[in-house]
Motif scaffolding. Structure first.
Motif, PDB file in Angstrom:
ATOM      1  N   LEU A   1       0.836  -1.207   0.000  1.00 30.38           N
ATOM      2  CA  LEU A   1       0.000   0.000   0.000  1.00 30.38           C
ATOM      3  C   LEU A   1       0.868   1.253   0.000  1.00 30.38           C
ATOM      4  O   LEU A   1       0.565   2.240  -0.704  1.00 30.38           O
ATOM      5  N   ALA A   2       1.959   1.244   0.764  1.00 32.56           N
ATOM      6  CA  ALA A   2       2.885   2.380   0.761  1.00 32.56           C
ATOM      7  C   ALA A   2       3.520   2.553  -0.613  1.00 32.56           C
ATOM      8  O   ALA A   2       3.672   3.684  -1.103  1.00 32.56           O
ATOM      9  N   GLN A   3       3.867   1.451  -1.268  1.00 28.78           N
ATOM     10  CA  GLN A   3       4.418   1.536  -2.624  1.00 28.78           C
ATOM     11  C   GLN A   3       3.419   2.176  -3.580  1.00 28.78           C
ATOM     12  O   GLN A   3       3.785   3.012  -4.415  1.00 28.78           O
ATOM     13  N   GLY A   4       2.130   1.794  -3.445  1.00 28.89           N
ATOM     14  CA  GLY A   4       1.106   2.377  -4.312  1.00 28.89           C
ATOM     15  C   GLY A   4       0.930   3.868  -4.097  1.00 28.89           C
ATOM     16  O   GLY A   4       0.844   4.648  -5.057  1.00 28.89           O
ATOM     17  N   LEU A   5       0.887   4.280  -2.818  1.00 29.24           N
ATOM     18  CA  LEU A   5       0.735   5.710  -2.516  1.00 29.24           C
ATOM     19  C   LEU A   5       1.927   6.510  -3.032  1.00 29.24           C
ATOM     20  O   LEU A   5       1.756   7.615  -3.577  1.00 29.24           O
ATOM     21  N   ILE A   6       3.131   5.949  -2.897  1.00 28.61           N
ATOM     22  CA  ILE A   6       4.333   6.654  -3.362  1.00 28.61           C
ATOM     23  C   ILE A   6       4.373   6.710  -4.880  1.00 28.61           C
ATOM     24  O   ILE A   6       4.673   7.758  -5.476  1.00 28.61           O
TER      25      ILE A   6
ATOM     26  N   ILE B   1      -4.942  10.133  -5.153  1.00 30.15           N
ATOM     27  CA  ILE B   1      -3.784   9.234  -5.004  1.00 30.15           C
ATOM     28  C   ILE B   1      -4.154   8.057  -4.112  1.00 30.15           C
ATOM     29  O   ILE B   1      -3.863   6.896  -4.430  1.00 30.15           O
ATOM     30  N   VAL B   2      -4.809   8.339  -2.987  1.00 30.37           N
ATOM     31  CA  VAL B   2      -5.229   7.272  -2.071  1.00 30.37           C
ATOM     32  C   VAL B   2      -6.210   6.339  -2.765  1.00 30.37           C
ATOM     33  O   VAL B   2      -6.113   5.102  -2.640  1.00 30.37           O
TER      34      VAL B   2
ATOM     35  N   PHE C   1       7.571  10.744   2.594  1.00 25.39           N
ATOM     36  CA  PHE C   1       8.368  10.517   1.385  1.00 25.39           C
ATOM     37  C   PHE C   1       8.163  11.649   0.366  1.00 25.39           C
ATOM     38  O   PHE C   1       9.126  12.205  -0.172  1.00 25.39           O
ATOM     39  N   LEU C   2       6.906  12.010   0.122  1.00 24.23           N
ATOM     40  CA  LEU C   2       6.595  12.977  -0.934  1.00 24.23           C
ATOM     41  C   LEU C   2       7.036  14.391  -0.585  1.00 24.23           C
ATOM     42  O   LEU C   2       7.248  15.221  -1.476  1.00 24.23           O
ATOM     43  N   THR C   3       7.188  14.690   0.715  1.00 25.02           N
ATOM     44  CA  THR C   3       7.616  16.039   1.108  1.00 25.02           C
ATOM     45  C   THR C   3       9.131  16.146   1.259  1.00 25.02           C
ATOM     46  O   THR C   3       9.635  17.174   1.698  1.00 25.02           O
TER      47      THR C   3
END
Length: 608
Positions: A158-163, A506-507, A579-581
């Motif tokens: 799930l973290a991979q998908g969000l990133i 994104i979510v 990660f995104l920030t």
């Protein structure tokens, strides 16, 4: 003091012989610099020489850092590459048809693992920036494992998908701070929706929850459910490595401690080497027994009324212990002695628990009780006691249920207020010992490699079952996360601006990643499976990857604990927004290893 004096005098004599320094040349007020060094002097006639060595300044070199800036998305793409490498390795274990990962072991046999967090902890990448990305996502798996004990692979996927979805938007020019806020607010809204979808787990569903967590292994599922049925939903279940190839389950009734008898002379069954008494009295002493006279009153009453007695103390010195042994061997006294369990404050707590279970009183100086003045009124009563060389089991007689219930509620309150996981486990262990005992599952296997893999599966199954008891259950197989995606549009309307709404999108897209990977691991097109599941309005309808059928997943036992799904969503969203920030990465430049020095005095003769 004598030994230290001898040592000091020996050092003085060595000094007078080994170095002859003129005392007149030494000024008492003179202080040697930290860089001065005085070598031993050699006598030449009547003169002695002190040779100062050349002083050297110390130079400290700080590690050199390398800066990676996010120009044209260079840094964030490298971080994402590390995320993808870790997620691809961990992702092969997801679902009922997920495979294992073989981990190299420098010592012993290789490990074959199906547990996501165990695999993630082993991954270290060569590129330092990629390794940072992998470690960020590993954090999601570790936190989920700490809180729920299961769902670690789902957290990583799930973290991979969000990133992956977030990087596309950020590199296109969106504000990452607003994107992160959108992801955070959407995740909070979805957790509220998840609680509405949850239902309380029934007793007959516990085996299904455990089996799904163990990779659809219903043998493990039934064993975990059986253990919880014997000790209660809030009971303590522990795992051990068995000695046979098959699994086994046994329940320890009453309180069991890792303490055995003081002396083998107390043994009542010489074949099994155990001490066993029915209807036994207990003398609980929270100090060291140093004199046999202190025990006279209690022991005379035990001989007079012919009852067995167990003496439990911090320690017993040789003289009183010998007195007890002699009386036991003569047959005049049915007695055993053991050291009180625990150390320090924990020993006080265990003794108080035993006193409440048996209706006795702990003799300690703080409350003004003296052992030599104590009579039979301070003794506790147990229906049965069994002592081995290493363990002690005490079973209460059931007459102190109200006092035990009050003690359990008091310990539960302490556990709620306690912050550290270790102390919570110890408090819950005390609750279980007071209430319904402890269930022990012995995991068996034919080889060491298989044993470690099975033990991790059973541990995941047990944690998932406890999580289901805490917060309920939802439909499994990745379908709950997919159904939550349909709730995102309503949450998106409440967000402040368009960039936060992009975070919600994104979510929404990332929530389909786990089901997509479950289908791919089963050899099916993930996009087709997602489309077919969403075409049915029944929230329980989904894809059963173990059979390849589309059916009511709740009815066939494909169930996930609500707590596991919640933790996956929370921790994946937390890692993704961090990660995104991120816009720059600082890493250490690895120092080259020095070449091995050649031996200039090599007399091997090779080459001549």
């Amino acid at each position: 003091m004598a030994s230290s004096f001898v040592t000091m005098s020996a050092i003085g004599s060595l000094t007078s012989v080994g170095s002859q320094i003129d005392k007149k040349s030494i000024n008492p007020s003179h202080k040697l610099s930290s860089l001065d060094c005085i070598s031993s002097s050699f006598p030449r006639g009547s003169r002695s020489y002190v040779v100062p060595r050349k002083s050297h300044s110390l130079k400290i070199n700080a590690a050199i850092k390398e800066l990676h800036f996010n120009k044209n998305g260079a840094a964030i793409r490298k971080l994402q590459a590390g995320v993808n490498k870790l997620a691809d390795v961990v992702g092969v274990t997801l679902g009922p048809k997920g495979r294992n990962v073989v981990l190299e072991s420098k010592y012993g046999s290789p490990r074959i693992i199906n547990d996501g967090v165990t695999v993630a902890k082993e991954i270290e990448l060569e590129d330092p920036v990629e390794n940072i990305g992998a470690r960020l996502v590993r954090e999601a798996a570790s936190k989920t494992n700490d809180l729920a004990g299961d769902g670690t692979t789902t957290s990583v996927v799930l973290a991979q998908g969000l990133i992956a979805e977030g990087v596309k938007i950020v590199l296109a020019g969106a504000n990452p701070i607003q994107i992160a806020k959108g992801i955070e607010n959407t995740a909070k809204g979805l957790i509220s929706e998840l609680k509405l979808m949850s239902k309380e787990v029934e007793d007959n569903e516990l085996a299904d929850v455990a089996a799904v967590s163990a990779g659809n292994n219903y043998q493990i599922g039934n064993m975990v459910a059986d253990a919880l049925s014997k000790v209660g939903r809030k009971g303590v279940v522990t795992l051990e490595e068995g000695t046979s190839a098959s699994d086994s389950l046994y329940v320890v009734e009453g309180m069991q401690f890792d303490r055995g008898y003081f002396s083998p002379y107390f043994v009542t069954d010489s074949e099994k080497m155990i001490v066993q008494y029915e209807n036994c009295k207990l003398l609980l002493v929270d100090k060291k027994i140093t004199n046999a006279r202190e025990l006279v009153n209690v022991l005379e009453d035990a001989i007079k009324n012919n009852y067995a007695i167990l003496v439990m103390a911090e320690d017993i010195e040789q003289e009183p212990l010998a007195t007890l042994v002699v009386n036991k061997l003569r047959g005049s006294l049915k007695i055993a002695a053991m050291r009180a369990p625990g150390f320090g404050d924990r020993r006080h707590q265990y003794l108080d628990d035993i006193a409440i279970l048996t209706g006795g009183t702990v003799i300690r100086d703080e409350v003004g009780l003296s052992l030599d003045q104590a009579g039979k009124e301070v003794l506790g009563h147990a229906a049965k006691i069994v002592l081995t060389k290493e363990t002690a089991t005490i079973v209460g007689d059931g007459t102190t249920q109200e006092a035990v219930a009050r003690r359990i509620s008091q310990i539960k309150k302490q556990a709620e207020d306690e912050e550290t996981a270790y102390e919570k486990d110890k408090l819950n262990e005390r609750i279980a010992k007071l209430s319904s005992g402890v269930a022990v599952i012995q995991v068996g296997a034919r080889t060491e490699t298989e044993l470690k893999e099975r033990k991790l599966r059973v541990e995941d199954a047990l944690c998932a079952t406890k999580a289901a008891v805490e917060e309920g259950i939802v439909v499994g197989g990745g379908c709950t996360l997919l159904r939550l995606a349909a709730k995102v549009d309503a949450i998106k309307e409440r967000l402040e601006n368009d960039e936060q709404k992009l975070g919600a999108d994104i979510v929404k897209r990332a929530l389909s990643y786990p089901l997509d990977l479950i289908a791919k691991n089963a050899g099916v097109n993930g996009a087709v499976v997602i489309e077919k599941v969403l075409s049915n309005d029944n929230l329980r309808f989904g894809y059963n990857a173990s059979t390849g059928q589309y059916e009511d997943l709740m009815a066939v036992g494909i169930i996930d604990p609500t707590k596991v799904v919640r933790c996956c969503l929370e921790h994946a969203a937390s890692v993704a927004k961090t990660f995104l920030t991120s816009d720059a990465v600082v890493t250490e430049i690895p120092e080259p290893e020095p070449a091995p020095m050649e031996n200039p005095m090599d007399n091997s003769g090779f080459g001549y």
